[in-house]
Design a protein around this motif. Structure first.
Motif, PDB file in Angstrom:
ATOM      1  N   PHE A 163       0.839  -1.207   0.000  1.00 49.81           N
ATOM      2  CA  PHE A 163       0.000   0.000   0.000  1.00 49.81           C
ATOM      3  C   PHE A 163       0.871   1.254   0.000  1.00 49.81           C
ATOM      4  O   PHE A 163       0.628   2.200  -0.778  1.00 49.81           O
ATOM      5  CB  PHE A 163      -0.921  -0.013   1.223  1.00 49.81           C
ATOM      6  N   ASN A 164       1.893   1.292   0.853  1.00 46.47           N
ATOM      7  CA  ASN A 164       2.768   2.461   0.933  1.00 46.47           C
ATOM      8  C   ASN A 164       3.482   2.721  -0.385  1.00 46.47           C
ATOM      9  O   ASN A 164       3.634   3.872  -0.809  1.00 46.47           O
ATOM     10  CB  ASN A 164       3.790   2.273   2.051  1.00 46.47           C
ATOM     11  N   ALA A 165       3.926   1.641  -1.047  1.00 48.90           N
ATOM     12  CA  ALA A 165       4.607   1.798  -2.328  1.00 48.90           C
ATOM     13  C   ALA A 165       3.671   2.367  -3.385  1.00 48.90           C
ATOM     14  O   ALA A 165       4.050   3.244  -4.171  1.00 48.90           O
ATOM     15  CB  ALA A 165       5.170   0.455  -2.791  1.00 48.90           C
ATOM     16  N   CYS A 166       2.427   1.890  -3.419  1.00 46.03           N
ATOM     17  CA  CYS A 166       1.449   2.386  -4.390  1.00 46.03           C
ATOM     18  C   CYS A 166       1.042   3.827  -4.079  1.00 46.03           C
ATOM     19  O   CYS A 166       0.761   4.615  -4.984  1.00 46.03           O
ATOM     20  CB  CYS A 166       0.212   1.488  -4.404  1.00 46.03           C
ATOM     21  N   LEU A 167       1.022   4.155  -2.794  1.00 49.72           N
ATOM     22  CA  LEU A 167       0.667   5.512  -2.393  1.00 49.72           C
ATOM     23  C   LEU A 167       1.701   6.514  -2.907  1.00 49.72           C
ATOM     24  O   LEU A 167       1.367   7.652  -3.251  1.00 49.72           O
ATOM     25  CB  LEU A 167       0.575   5.580  -0.866  1.00 49.72           C
ATOM     26  N   LYS A 168       2.966   6.081  -2.985  1.00 44.04           N
ATOM     27  CA  LYS A 168       4.046   6.954  -3.450  1.00 44.04           C
ATOM     28  C   LYS A 168       4.129   7.015  -4.975  1.00 44.04           C
ATOM     29  O   LYS A 168       4.777   7.926  -5.523  1.00 44.04           O
ATOM     30  CB  LYS A 168       5.385   6.467  -2.898  1.00 44.04           C
ATOM     31  N   ALA A 169       3.514   6.069  -5.655  1.00 45.81           N
ATOM     32  CA  ALA A 169       3.612   5.994  -7.121  1.00 45.81           C
ATOM     33  C   ALA A 169       2.632   6.976  -7.759  1.00 45.81           C
ATOM     34  O   ALA A 169       1.415   6.791  -7.671  1.00 45.81           O
ATOM     35  CB  ALA A 169       3.337   4.572  -7.595  1.00 45.81           C
ATOM     36  N   ASP A 170       3.148   7.983  -8.397  1.00 41.96           N
ATOM     37  CA  ASP A 170       2.304   9.054  -8.949  1.00 41.96           C
ATOM     38  C   ASP A 170       1.292   8.540  -9.957  1.00 41.96           C
ATOM     39  O   ASP A 170       0.167   9.049 -10.044  1.00 41.96           O
ATOM     40  CB  ASP A 170       3.174  10.132  -9.602  1.00 41.96           C
ATOM     41  N   LYS A 171       1.669   7.521 -10.743  1.00 44.29           N
ATOM     42  CA  LYS A 171       0.786   7.115 -11.838  1.00 44.29           C
ATOM     43  C   LYS A 171      -0.362   6.207 -11.396  1.00 44.29           C
ATOM     44  O   LYS A 171      -1.262   5.932 -12.193  1.00 44.29           O
ATOM     45  CB  LYS A 171       1.593   6.438 -12.948  1.00 44.29           C
ATOM     46  N   VAL A 172      -0.354   5.740 -10.140  1.00 44.93           N
ATOM     47  CA  VAL A 172      -1.450   4.913  -9.649  1.00 44.93           C
ATOM     48  C   VAL A 172      -2.635   5.808  -9.309  1.00 44.93           C
ATOM     49  O   VAL A 172      -2.535   6.689  -8.463  1.00 44.93           O
ATOM     50  CB  VAL A 172      -1.031   4.094  -8.413  1.00 44.93           C
ATOM     51  N   GLU A 173      -3.750   5.562  -9.969  1.00 45.65           N
ATOM     52  CA  GLU A 173      -4.945   6.404  -9.796  1.00 45.65           C
ATOM     53  C   GLU A 173      -5.867   5.870  -8.716  1.00 45.65           C
ATOM     54  O   GLU A 173      -6.517   6.641  -8.009  1.00 45.65           O
ATOM     55  CB  GLU A 173      -5.693   6.478 -11.147  1.00 45.65           C
ATOM     56  N   LEU A 174      -5.939   4.532  -8.565  1.00 48.94           N
ATOM     57  CA  LEU A 174      -6.818   3.925  -7.572  1.00 48.94           C
ATOM     58  C   LEU A 174      -6.122   2.719  -6.952  1.00 48.94           C
ATOM     59  O   LEU A 174      -5.503   1.927  -7.661  1.00 48.94           O
ATOM     60  CB  LEU A 174      -8.142   3.495  -8.213  1.00 48.94           C
ATOM     61  N   ILE A 175      -6.215   2.596  -5.626  1.00 52.29           N
ATOM     62  CA  ILE A 175      -5.639   1.467  -4.906  1.00 52.29           C
ATOM     63  C   ILE A 175      -6.765   0.627  -4.331  1.00 52.29           C
ATOM     64  O   ILE A 175      -7.582   1.113  -3.546  1.00 52.29           O
ATOM     65  CB  ILE A 175      -4.712   1.938  -3.766  1.00 52.29           C
ATOM     66  N   TYR A 176      -6.825  -0.644  -4.748  1.00 55.08           N
ATOM     67  CA  TYR A 176      -7.753  -1.586  -4.132  1.00 55.08           C
ATOM     68  C   TYR A 176      -7.056  -2.217  -2.928  1.00 55.08           C
ATOM     69  O   TYR A 176      -6.004  -2.848  -3.095  1.00 55.08           O
ATOM     70  CB  TYR A 176      -8.116  -2.715  -5.094  1.00 55.08           C
TER      71      TYR A 176
END
Length: 272
Positions: A18-31
Motif C-alpha cells: 500500500f505504501n509503495a502504491c501511495l508513493k507511485a504518482d501514476k497509480v490512480e486507484l488502490i484496491y
C-alpha cells in the motif's frame, strides 16, 4: 483507450505494498484487500489515498461463505463510513449482498476476472443479473490477445486489464497450514513444490478460511504496449500478492523493469 491513456490501478494485500502504491504518482486507484487491515482501519486508508489525490477500492474474498457474510454484516457501518470509491467483487454473491445491504452507494462496481465474461452474450447475462446497472468488467486471463481484442471491441461495459500479478491456480478450503502444522488463525504464506521443482506460494486467508495457491512466477504483459493498445482497456491493473515494498516500487516506477522470471500466461497463446 491505449496503455498511455488508460488509468492505472493496483491491488495490495499488505501495508508495505500500500505504501509503495501511495508513493507511485501514476497509480490512480488502490484496491485494498478486505482482509488486509481491520474494518475500523478502512477509513484511515481511504483518507491517506484521498490526501494523495488517489481513489480507494475494497476487494472482496474469492469465496462468499458464512464467514464473509457474518464479517460484512458486523462491519456494515465501518464500510459505509470509510467512503470507498469502488468495490472489486470476485463473485456475484458478494455484489448482491452489498446491494441488498445498501453498502455500494455511489461507488463503482468492478467485477474481477473470476466473474467470467468470454463474449457479448455473457456480458448481457451479467447486466441482466445485476439489474442493468453500470459496472466495470475485468477481462479474462484465459483469453489470448487476439480474443481479448475482439471481445473488447464488442463490449458495452468499461474494462480493466490485468497486466501484472501471480495468477491464482487454485482456491481451496483444505488449509495446508492446518494439515502440515496447526490452525493458528494467523495469515501467512507457505510454499508447495510441484513436480518440476517450482515453488508455488500458498496464501492462507484465515478470515475467510481458505487457501489461495498462486503461480510460482507472475504473469507480465505491461511491456506489450502495442498489444494492449489494440485491446484498448479503460483501466490497467497490477495485482500484488507476495511482492515486497521495494519490488512494488520497481515494478511501478522503473520504465523497462522486468522480473527475472515471469510468464505471459494465455496472452501469447494461439494462432497469430
Amino acid at each position: 483507450m491505449g496503455l498511455e491513456k488508460a488509468y492505472l490501478r493496483a491491488v495490495v494485500e499488505n501495508r508495505e505494498q500500500f505504501n509503495a502504491c501511495l508513493k507511485a504518482d501514476k497509480v490512480e486507484l488502490i484496491y485494498i484487500d478486505s482482509e488486509m487491515v481491520q474494518a475500523c482501519e478502512y477509513k484511515d486508508l481511504v483518507r491517506l489515498c484521498h490526501n494523495k489525490s488517489k481513489r480507494t477500492g475494497l476487494r472482496m474474498p474469492h469465496i462468499w461463505r458464512t464467514e464473509a457474510e457474518k464479517y460484512f454484516t458486523r462491519f456494515r457501518e465501518e464500510i459505509k463510513a470509510a467512503g470507498f470509491d469502488a468495490f472489486l467483487f470476485r463473485n456475484f454473491e458478494g455484489e448482491v449482498f452489498f446491494e441488498i445491504n445498501d453498502l455500494i452507494g455511489e461507488a463503482e462496481v468492478v467485477l474481477d476476472n473470476t466473474v467470467y465474461a468470454f463474449n457479448h452474450s455473457s456480458e448481457e447475462f451479467i447486466s441482466e443479473l445485476l439489474g442493468n446497472k453500470k459496472y466495470i468488467l475485468t477481462l479474462s486471463e484465459e483469453l489470448n490477445k487476439n480474443e481479448l481484442t475482439r471481445l473488447s471491441s464488442k463490449l458495452k461495459s468499461e474494462t480493466e486489464l490485468k497486466v501484472y500479478g501471480h495468477a491464482s491456480m487454485m482456491v481451496s478450503a483444505q488449509c495446508i497450514r492446518k494439515t502440515v502444522l496447526k490452525c493458528d488463525k494467523c495469515p501467512s504464506t507457505m510454499y508447495l513444490k510441484d513436480r518440476k521443482g517450482a515453488m508455488l506460494p500458498v496464501k492462507n486467508h484465515c478470515l475467510w478460511c481458505y487457501n489461495n495457491i498462486l503461480n510460482s512466477v507472475p504473469t507480465v504483459i505491461y511491456d506489450l504496449e502495442k498489444d494492449i493498445d489494440k485491446i484498448s482497456p479503460d483501466y490497467i491493473r497490477y495485482d500484488f500478492t507476495i511482492e515486497s515494498e521495494s519490488e512494488v516500487s520497481m515494478i511501478l516506477d522503473n520504465a523497462g523493469y522486468m522480473p527475472k522470471d515471469f510468464t505471459r500466461g494465455h496472452f501469447k497463446r494461439g494462432v497469430e
